[in-house]
Enzyme design. Sequence first.
Site, PDB file in Angstrom:
ATOM      1  N   HIS A 134      -9.395   0.601   4.813  1.00  0.00           N
ATOM      2  CA  HIS A 134      -8.133   0.906   5.496  1.00  0.00           C
ATOM      3  C   HIS A 134      -8.442   1.861   6.662  1.00  0.00           C
ATOM      4  CE1 HIS A 134      -4.145   2.458   6.329  1.00  0.00           C
ATOM      5  NE2 HIS A 134      -3.670   1.393   5.717  1.00  0.00           N
ATOM      6  N   ASN A 180       0.848  -1.187   0.000  1.00  0.00           N
ATOM      7  CA  ASN A 180       0.000   0.000   0.000  1.00  0.00           C
ATOM      8  C   ASN A 180       0.887   1.242   0.000  1.00  0.00           C
ATOM      9  OD1 ASN A 180      -1.857   2.017   0.449  1.00  0.00           O
ATOM     10  ND2 ASN A 180      -2.282   1.444   2.575  1.00  0.00           N
ATOM     11  N   SER A 193       3.577  -1.984  10.313  1.00  0.00           N
ATOM     12  CA  SER A 193       5.037  -1.912  10.518  1.00  0.00           C
ATOM     13  C   SER A 193       5.763  -3.207  10.173  1.00  0.00           C
ATOM     14  CB  SER A 193       5.349  -1.460  11.952  1.00  0.00           C
ATOM     15  OG  SER A 193       4.867  -0.151  12.159  1.00  0.00           O
ATOM     16  N   LYS A 222      -0.019   4.261  -0.285  1.00  0.00           N
ATOM     17  CA  LYS A 222      -0.716   5.475   0.181  1.00  0.00           C
ATOM     18  C   LYS A 222      -0.450   6.586  -0.854  1.00  0.00           C
ATOM     19  CE  LYS A 222       0.132   3.727   4.748  1.00  0.00           C
ATOM     20  NZ  LYS A 222      -0.224   3.840   6.126  1.00  0.00           N
ATOM     21  N   GLY A 232       2.346   2.376  10.517  1.00  0.00           N
ATOM     22  CA  GLY A 232       3.235   3.523  10.318  1.00  0.00           C
ATOM     23  C   GLY A 232       3.944   3.983  11.579  1.00  0.00           C
ATOM     24  N   GLU A 275      -7.033   4.395   7.732  1.00  0.00           N
ATOM     25  CA  GLU A 275      -6.937   5.835   7.433  1.00  0.00           C
ATOM     26  C   GLU A 275      -8.237   6.339   6.812  1.00  0.00           C
ATOM     27  OE1 GLU A 275      -3.234   5.578   5.316  1.00  0.00           O
ATOM     28  OE2 GLU A 275      -2.250   5.108   7.211  1.00  0.00           O
ATOM     29  N   GLU A 303      -5.139  -5.160  10.574  1.00  0.00           N
ATOM     30  CA  GLU A 303      -4.154  -4.090  10.743  1.00  0.00           C
ATOM     31  C   GLU A 303      -4.468  -3.303  12.022  1.00  0.00           C
ATOM     32  OE1 GLU A 303      -2.289  -3.031   6.689  1.00  0.00           O
ATOM     33  OE2 GLU A 303      -3.996  -1.725   7.008  1.00  0.00           O
TER      34      GLU A 303
HETATM   35  C1  PEP Z   1      -0.691   0.156   5.867  1.00  0.00           C
HETATM   36  O1  PEP Z   1      -0.741   1.331   5.552  1.00  0.00           O
HETATM   37  O2  PEP Z   1      -1.564  -0.627   5.478  1.00  0.00           O
HETATM   38  C2  PEP Z   1       0.417  -0.291   6.697  1.00  0.00           C
HETATM   39  C3  PEP Z   1       0.389  -1.484   7.207  1.00  0.00           C
HETATM   40  O3  PEP Z   1       1.435   0.621   6.888  1.00  0.00           O
HETATM   41  P1  PEP Z   1       2.883   0.340   7.551  1.00  0.00           P
HETATM   42  O4  PEP Z   1       3.387  -0.957   6.988  1.00  0.00           O
HETATM   43  O5  PEP Z   1       3.705   1.504   7.147  1.00  0.00           O
HETATM   44  O6  PEP Z   1       2.665   0.249   9.023  1.00  0.00           O
END
Ligand code: PEP
Length: 270
Positions: free
Chosen positions: A117, A10, A233, A12, A193, A119, A187
Amino acid sequence: MARKFFVGGNFKIRKQEGLHDPTPERHAEKNHNTHRNGTSASVKSIVENLNNATLDPSVEVVISPPALYLILTRELLKGEIGVAAQNVFDKPNGAFTGEISVSQLIDSKIDWTILGHSERRTILGESDTTVASKTAYAIANGLSVMWCCGESLEEREADKTVEVVTKQLDALKAEISDWSKIVIAYEPIWAIGTGKVATTQQAQDVHAAIRNWLKTAVSDKAADETRILYGGSVNEKNCGELSKQPDIDGFLVGGASLKPAFVDIINCQQ
Ligand code: PEP
């Protein structure tokens, strides 16, 4: 049935970091774009890196660039890697300013979308019901979906993780009956992040609870066949241990999908 390991990326709307630029032209192009996020140059650079890499053929890989670069990505990326939108609308083409429709994605040879997601849930205000409705519409009209769920830090600390994820799953179940085109991405919001990855046990426990929910609320077949990804992460160092857990069938990777190390995550089972 063996579930095919799945790694999603992803992007973003961010830029890549640390990719080798093979040509002086590209180097100049990159420098020009260094302080901008998610440019065509950065997307091209990531695609080039993936096209040149040797990837474990037993892993399904799907990357999700910003919407403006979906067509460019599909045109440049090798065919065995899928491309996903980061969002899609749940109505047919019509007077919906600013939205992208499922049929436009299909027309552009984009077969996947991410939906739900955190976000989009927290910043754009998408409810469990909205996410479920979008997922149902996307699936019914030919897309496959990386459907995301997960709890906040507050909810985890209040011991409400499984309750929150179950509520998100229940809303989805109210709208869909075909689970064959869904990949579930667990997630935890506090891990996205932040550099704070869930422990392998924390992730495995929630994945097992999701699989158990699939078994009791949907079917044995859905529990056996649905892939459950961990996201939050993930990097080239922690992916190996996570991938050994029985209910972790892959990853949804944010930040690290922009780096050359994404290839190591894809190949983590070799
Ligand atoms: C994501 O945005 O779906 C995600 C898991 O981000 P990150 O790996 O940066 O934590």
